[in-house]
Design a protein around this motif. Structure first.
Motif, short mmCIF file in Angstrom:
data_model
loop_
_atom_site.label_atom_id
_atom_site.label_comp_id
_atom_site.label_asym_id
_atom_site.label_seq_id
_atom_site.Cartn_x
_atom_site.Cartn_y
_atom_site.Cartn_z
N ILE A 391 13.14 -21.83 -22.01
CA ILE A 391 12.55 -21.63 -20.68
C ILE A 391 11.37 -20.68 -20.85
O ILE A 391 11.52 -19.57 -21.34
N VAL A 392 10.19 -21.14 -20.47
CA VAL A 392 8.99 -20.30 -20.63
C VAL A 392 8.18 -20.30 -19.34
O VAL A 392 8.47 -21.03 -18.40
N THR A 393 7.17 -19.44 -19.32
CA THR A 393 6.13 -19.52 -18.30
C THR A 393 4.80 -19.54 -19.06
O THR A 393 4.77 -19.22 -20.25
N LEU A 394 3.74 -19.92 -18.37
CA LEU A 394 2.43 -19.92 -19.04
C LEU A 394 2.09 -18.51 -19.52
O LEU A 394 1.55 -18.32 -20.60
N LYS A 395 2.45 -17.54 -18.72
CA LYS A 395 2.21 -16.15 -19.09
C LYS A 395 2.95 -15.80 -20.38
O LYS A 395 2.38 -15.19 -21.29
N LYS A 396 4.20 -16.22 -20.45
CA LYS A 396 4.99 -15.92 -21.65
C LYS A 396 4.38 -16.57 -22.89
O LYS A 396 4.33 -15.97 -23.96
N LEU A 397 3.91 -17.80 -22.72
CA LEU A 397 3.29 -18.49 -23.85
C LEU A 397 2.06 -17.73 -24.33
O LEU A 397 1.86 -17.51 -25.51
N MET A 398 1.24 -17.31 -23.36
CA MET A 398 0.01 -16.61 -23.71
C MET A 398 0.30 -15.29 -24.42
O MET A 398 -0.42 -14.88 -25.32
N LEU A 399 1.37 -14.64 -23.99
CA LEU A 399 1.72 -13.36 -24.60
C LEU A 399 2.35 -13.54 -25.98
O LEU A 399 1.97 -12.86 -26.93
#
Length: 737
Positions: A391-399
């Motif tokens: 489970i991810v968010t775009l923010k998490k991916l970017m970080l």
RNA sequence: GCGCGAUUAGCUCAGUUGGUUAGAGCAUCUCAUUUACACUGAGAGGGCCGGGGGUUCGAGUCCCUCAUCGCGCACCA
């Protein structure tokens, strides 16, 4: 050939001719290199995309610096026999280009874009963009850029349009793109919304007014924008503030500036009890903070300012007035009614639009957003630290890709800056009310909404009239230029259709630190989400080129230096060296004419070294003679230098490598080795003479080879004068020979 | 408010993980030269490495602190 050496080096004559030869050779294209046996099919790859220059005009010194750096990287990789691809392109730069053309048309024809209509206006912009493009391309050639022109791309061309629509649809289907009504940054001058990072803050003097809405209202509030207060629907106080506790929950109906207001007192922890009176007039429609407070307390919103930054209220006092005018009228009203308690001068950050300079007016509008916090199931398998099914968010991916060091940022202090920015990131507003750009692939029919790559079947569907933020298409750049969304994906097969398999992730992204957020971060977002891969392994951030006083170079300051003028006066090689040397990553640099001059002298020096070797020392023997110990030592010394600079270039320290080469060639090769060769050539034994002649040629050839990435034109020219049959640009780097 | 960077010769900047006497280019001064090249060469002067404190056998380099300049983010009632 040799006669050429007898006259001074003329860059103007040589550079265009040599560029034409390079281009003609096809070696800018890695497929041709493989085909002609210059590069092995299974050699490691080096790929880099050019940060596409905006088609808003011409390149400046900063662009020239960027081009020089990237060309050094690319030529160095090509000489190391890597499969080397540098993709060129230009950016349509939506708002920037449109507002430029709008200004031009207004000036020349006295007409606005609406007078022309969408289609005719876009035609004008297209013509302007094409002219800028042509200028930029010719400037790149003048700089010597070894880009693969056969793969040139434009952020607004057909292929990129497919990529954009595919992306939009996928994000829409995944619920990551949504349409929402909320307070956005509205630019009244450009008549469009802009995203948070297109807002520029300017410090200005302002007045903080403290007042009461009406004599009977119990609480005083403070504001720098009294005119917005006719849109207030609440007053917020801190929940623990005993001064106001008794009023919380009460609603007051009152008259203010000819408007009937209904003000509810609410308690909200976002209020700072120490600021002003500790009470905040809540204007939900014209402040994003207030909007959020209103959401929490279920307060009504009352818009009082329109898209033209004029008051849209009933009150005859204010109706139709510009905000600044209205501000004065409200202050006069307060004075007149004895409601103004205090006026203090304050410095305040005013939000302005990056491209038009217009003062931002926060307005509630229905716009398209990318949700950076929405959780979704990650569908790809190739990221090392995010697994399929996570489970991810775009923010998490970017970080995560930066924190886990899948991507290195140079200089590494920018990692912290990047992380901090991502952590504060809010949803990205992507719709723009301008015409020049990718049109949003959404159609409406009554209540129905359709999102797709093509228009829906059937009549009465109307496409959304907005276009997308320019960074939406730029975010796809590392893979939209490599065939996505329709790559064949055959690793090892040559040809542009296999590019995504062969050249992605790109090896390095080289760009200015000022676009770390708008561009680099967006590329990371798009690539990890769509392709399941990082877009690049390393980010090299360069600084700004400033004038010799340290001022930013800009047209309004009149200190603009045209790189083409510099090339004309000093030669492209000298311009490249002047920009590169003494300029490490992340640091701004100062440039002055003296620096260009110095490297023009250096070009002359190299030319004369070659003249000495060819004319005074004589032709190179066909067979390698016996080499004296002394000469072996010289060759070994140069080898050591090449090892050093190779290591520095591997670490992206071009400013050091270039300087060392300069120093070696001038102060070691010319000043010492050539000087001590004179008596040897005159009075030495045959063995000594032959050895020295051979050695001089070796040192010269190696010097030219190592210097080629930095000064490609003069080195290529001398290489051919020395009678070499191949092009120096595809010669092997000295350590590989 | 939070964070980052810079501060080294007159100017522009290097100085890697601490290690002999702190470097380069430009500028200045002296000298040389019918020279591959005056777009030249040889040499010289010029530095309390922003201030203060600390760690260490040893600090331009590491730590703390202050100052000045620049930048980013946030706030912006």
């Amino acid at each position: 050939m040799i006669e050429k050496l007898l006259t001074p080096y003329n860059p103007l004559d040589a550079e265009d001719r040599i560029y034409a030869i390079w281009k003609e050779s096809g070696f800018f294209n890695p497929d041709v290199c493989i085909e002609k046996g210059v590069t092995e099919k299974d050699a490691p790859y080096f790929s880099i995309v050019l940060p596409p220059p905006n088609v808003t005009g011409t390149l400046h010194l900063g662009s020239a610096y960027m081009l020089a750096l990237q060309d050094i990287m690319t030529r160095f990789a090509r000489m190391q026999a890597k499969r080397t691809l540098w993709i060129p392109g230009t950016d349509h730069a939506a708002i920037a280009t449109q507002s430029k053309v709008e200004k031009q048309l207004q000036k020349e024809h006295g007409k606005s874009r609406h007078d022309f209509g969408r289609e005719a206006f876009l035609h004008h912009v297209g013509t302007f963009a094409q002219e800028s493009h042509d200028t930029i391309v010719s400037q790149m050639m003048k700089m010597g850029c070894s880009v693969d022109w056969s793969r040139e791309a434009f952020t607004l061309d057909q292929k990129r349009n497919i990529a954009v629509k595919t992306t939009f649809k996928q994000m829409y289907d995944d619920g990551l793109i949504y349409r929402g009504y909320r307070v956005v940054n509205w630019d009244p001058k450009g008549q469009t919304t802009i995203s948070d990072d297109e807002v520029v803050y300017e410090e200005r003097q302002s007045v903080l007014y403290t007042f009461k809405y009406s004599p009977e209202f119990p609480i005083a509030i403070s504001t720098t924008r009294p005119e917005t207060k006719v849109g207030d629907t609440a007053v917020a106080v801190h929940p623990d503030d005993i001064r106001y506790k008794e009023y919380v929950g009460k609603t007051y109906d009152l008259e203010f500036c000819g408007e009937s207001l209904s003000i509810t007192v609410v308690a909200d922890i976002s209020v700072d009890p120490l600021f002003g009176t500790g009470a905040l007039g809540v204007t939900p429609a014209h402040s994003s903070i207030d909007w959020e407070i209103a959401q929490r307390h279920n307060l009504p919103q009352k818009p009082v300012i329109n898209e033209f930054a004029k008051m849209s209220v009933e009150s005859p006092l204010l109706s139709g007035k510009k905000v600044l005018e209205a501000r004065e009228l409200v202050v006069a009203y307060l004075k007149e009614h004895d409601l103004l308690l205090k006026e203090e001068a304050v410095t305040q950050n005013v939000s302005t639009a990056e491209r038009t300079g217009g003062i931002i007016e926060p307005l509630p509008k229905l716009q398209w957003f990318i949700n950076v916090n929405k959780e979704f199931v990650y569908p790809h398998e190739n990221l090392p630290h995010v697994k399929k099914g996570d489970i991810v968010t775009l923010k998490k991916l970017m970080l995560s890709v930066v924190e886990e060091k899948n991507i290195d940022i140079l200089p590494d202090r920018f990692v912290k800056v990047y992380t901090h920015w991502i952590e504060n990131l809010r949803d990205w507003c992507i719709s723009r009310q301008i015409w020049y750009g990718h049109r949003i692939p959404v159609w409406y029919k009554g209540e129905e909404i359709y999102c797709g790559i093509e228009a829906p079947e059937g009549a009465d569907w109307e496409q959304d009239s907005d276009t997308l933020d320019t960074w939406f298409s730029s975010g796809l750049w590392t893979f939209s230029t490599l065939g996505w969304p329709a790559p064949k994906g055959t690793l090892g097969e040559t040809g542009p259709e296999n590019d995504l398999a062969n050249y992605h992730p790109t090896t390095i992204l080289e760009t200015g630190y000022d676009i770390l957020f708008p561009w680099v971060a967006r590329m990371i977002l798009m690539s990890t989400y769509l392709v399941g891969a990082i877009p690049f392994k390393t980010v090299y951030l360069h600084g700004l080129v400033r004038d010799n006083k340290g001022q930013k170079i800009s047209k309004s300051l009149g200190n603009n230096i045209d790189p083409l003028d510099m090339i004309k006066d000093y030669g492209a090689d000298a311009v490249r060296m002047a920009l590169i040397i003494g300029t490490g990553p992340g640091n701004d640099s100062k440039i002055s004419l003296d620096k260009f001059k110095a490297y023009k002298h250096f070009a002359n020096k190299i030319w004369n070294i070659a003249r000495f070797v060819v004319t005074t020392a004589g032709p190179k023997p066909d067979v390698k003679p016996e080499i004296t110990d002394q000469d072996y030592a010289l060759l070994e010394e140069q080898n050591e230098l090449v090892r050093e600079i190779t290591e520095e270039m591997d670490q992206y320290k071009y400013y050091l490598a270039g300087e060392k080469l300069y120093h070696y060639i001038w102060h070691r090769f010319a000043d010492v080795i050539i000087e001590e060769s004179k008596p040897i050539l005159k009075d030495g034994t045959d063995v000594e003479k032959n050895s020295r002649v051979w050695t001089l040629y070796c040192i010269l050839e190696t010097s030219l080879t190592a210097l080629h990435p930095f000064m490609p034109f003069i080195t290529e020219e001398l290489w051919s004068i020395l009678g070499k049959k191949n092009l120096l640009m595809t010669e092997k780097w000295p350590l590989l020979r």
